[in-house]
Design a protein around this motif. Structure first.
Motif: not given
Length: 417
Positions: A158-162, A235-243
């Motif tokens: 989902w982080r990949g989607v958003f 998810y839609c408010a997340t600016t950066t994340a580790r994938f």
């Protein structure tokens, strides 16, 4: 003769009573019909948009901008082919242009994908990607970098989607959901359930496909419905994340929504909540953006700006949000999304290495069905039935009285009077 005159007079009175009783008896039926019609519009709010009775005022396709009485002047220079400004809590549309014009949505359609599929899988569930999962990704698609044979948590997908608008992540989640075509059909049904009648789903990731369209109105419905889900809001408010990555433990991904990230010449919009941006050659730039200020959350949808300016979709969205916060509480709404939102609650804090803005409350929508019996200046349906019942009783009493007078008259006539 005197008796004949009396009977004639009573007949006239009885006729008046009967006519009045019948007329008033029909009033609650009309009120009931109005109540049913309003309730149907609430249950199926897209019916008006589809051209039903009392057609939605937002269905204007002339390019004219509409805003409610009492609103400040709309911002100049908004070149988008269609846009809306909506209060997330109430669903009130404060202003719009071509709200129901059917246009290609690009990746903003991923909001409907998320509204449909996100509740089905636990964030911590793990899925191993097969070659079939990634079959059919369109050329030029945005990708997050899903690798065949690797296992991913649903939260990562989902982080990949958003964040990256990854069509590969959408493909994997759709495969988990029963397949590409089944997911498209389910999204179509969900759109109708939400009252979104302008949307035709062909490709769940928003990739340009013949016949795939949506509208500023429908996309606002999807954005509002999504914000009512705490996971969607996070998810839609997340600016950066580790994938996750095969060659290294993980790599950083950044949200492509420049109003959220403040990248590529845009500043982060104050109070930004998300939601989703998109681009294809057919759709142009598209954006659903929400922001919170002073305890009020507004959502704008901007489709295909024509100015050609860099960052136009973000700048125009920002100017519409600024206007909306000035107009909120002053402007009479020009329409309503009339879409049911999921139960509210505070979004869970970000985790798993994701960095996002402050926690957001999930949007809660009030029921839009008009309560005809409580509108100022109108009698309630119950009161109307009570009045009609009273007249029906009076009518029955009058009929009995008239019959008795008639029988007396016949007896008197039989006695030679």
């Amino acid at each position: 003769m005197a008796l004949d005159m009396l009977l004639s007079r009573n007949a006239g009175v009885l006729a008046v009573i009967a006519a009045t009783g019948l007329t008033l008896t029909s009033i609650p039926a009309a009120a009931h019909a109005e109540h049913v019609a309003v309730s149907r519009r609430a249950a199926d709010p897209g019916a008006e948009a589809a051209g039903g009775p009392a057609a939605d005022r937002l269905a204007d396709r002339t390019g004219r901008e509409v805003a409610g009485a009492g609103a400040p002047a709309l911002p100049t220079g908004v070149s988008a082919r269609a846009w809306t400004v909506t209060d997330v809590r109430t669903g009130d549309v404060l202003a719009a242009r071509n709200a129901h014009q059917r246009l290609a949505p690009a990746s903003t359609l991923k909001t409907l994908f998320a509204v449909t599929v996100l509740p089905k899988f636990r964030a911590g569930a793990v899925h191993k990607v097969t070659p079939q999962d990634l079959t059919g990704i369109g050329p030029g698609s945005s990708l997050v970098g899903i690798q065949e044979g690797r296992s991913y948590r649903v939260a990562d997908l989902w982080r990949g989607v958003f964040l990256r608008s990854g069509n590969d992540a959408v493909r994997v989640l759709a495969a988990m959901n029963g397949g590409w075509s089944a997911t498209a059909r389910e999204m179509q049904a969900r759109a109708r359930q939400l009252g979104a009648r302008d949307t035709s789903v062909k490709s769940p990731d928003g990739y340009d496909s013949p016949g795939q369209v949506s509208s500023a109105y429908d996309l606002s419905v999807f954005g509002r419905a999504g914000l009512a889900n705490a996971d969607f809001a996070r998810y839609c408010a997340t600016t950066t994340a580790r994938f996750p990555s095969r060659g290294s433990p993980s790599f950083e991904i950044q949200n492509t929504n420049r109003m959220l990230s403040g990248a590529s010449g845009m500043r982060r919009y104050p109070g930004i909540v998300g939601v989703k941006n998109g681009y294809t050659s057919n759709a142009g730039n598209t954006l659903i953006a929400a922001a919170e200020r002073g305890g009020r959350t507004l959502l704008v949808t901007v489709l295909n700006p024509q100015s050609g300016a860099s960052n136009a979709v973000y700048q125009e969205a920002a100017s519409l949000l600024d206007w909306g916060f000035r107009a909120a509480g002053k402007a009479r709404p020009v329409g309503s999304l009339q879409a049911a939102a999921a139960p509210g609650g505070r979004a869970a804090p970000s985790a798993d290495g994701a960095r996002s803005g402050a926690g957001h409350r999930s949007a809660t929508g009030r029921p839009v069905a008009a309560e005809v019996s409580r509108e100022p200046g109108r009698w309630s349906e119950t009161a109307l039935w009570a009045v009609a019942g009273g007249f029906a009783v009076a009518l029955a009493v009058g009929a009995v009285f008239g019959w008795r007078m008639y029988v007396r008259g016949r007896r008197t006539s039989g006695d030679g009077s």
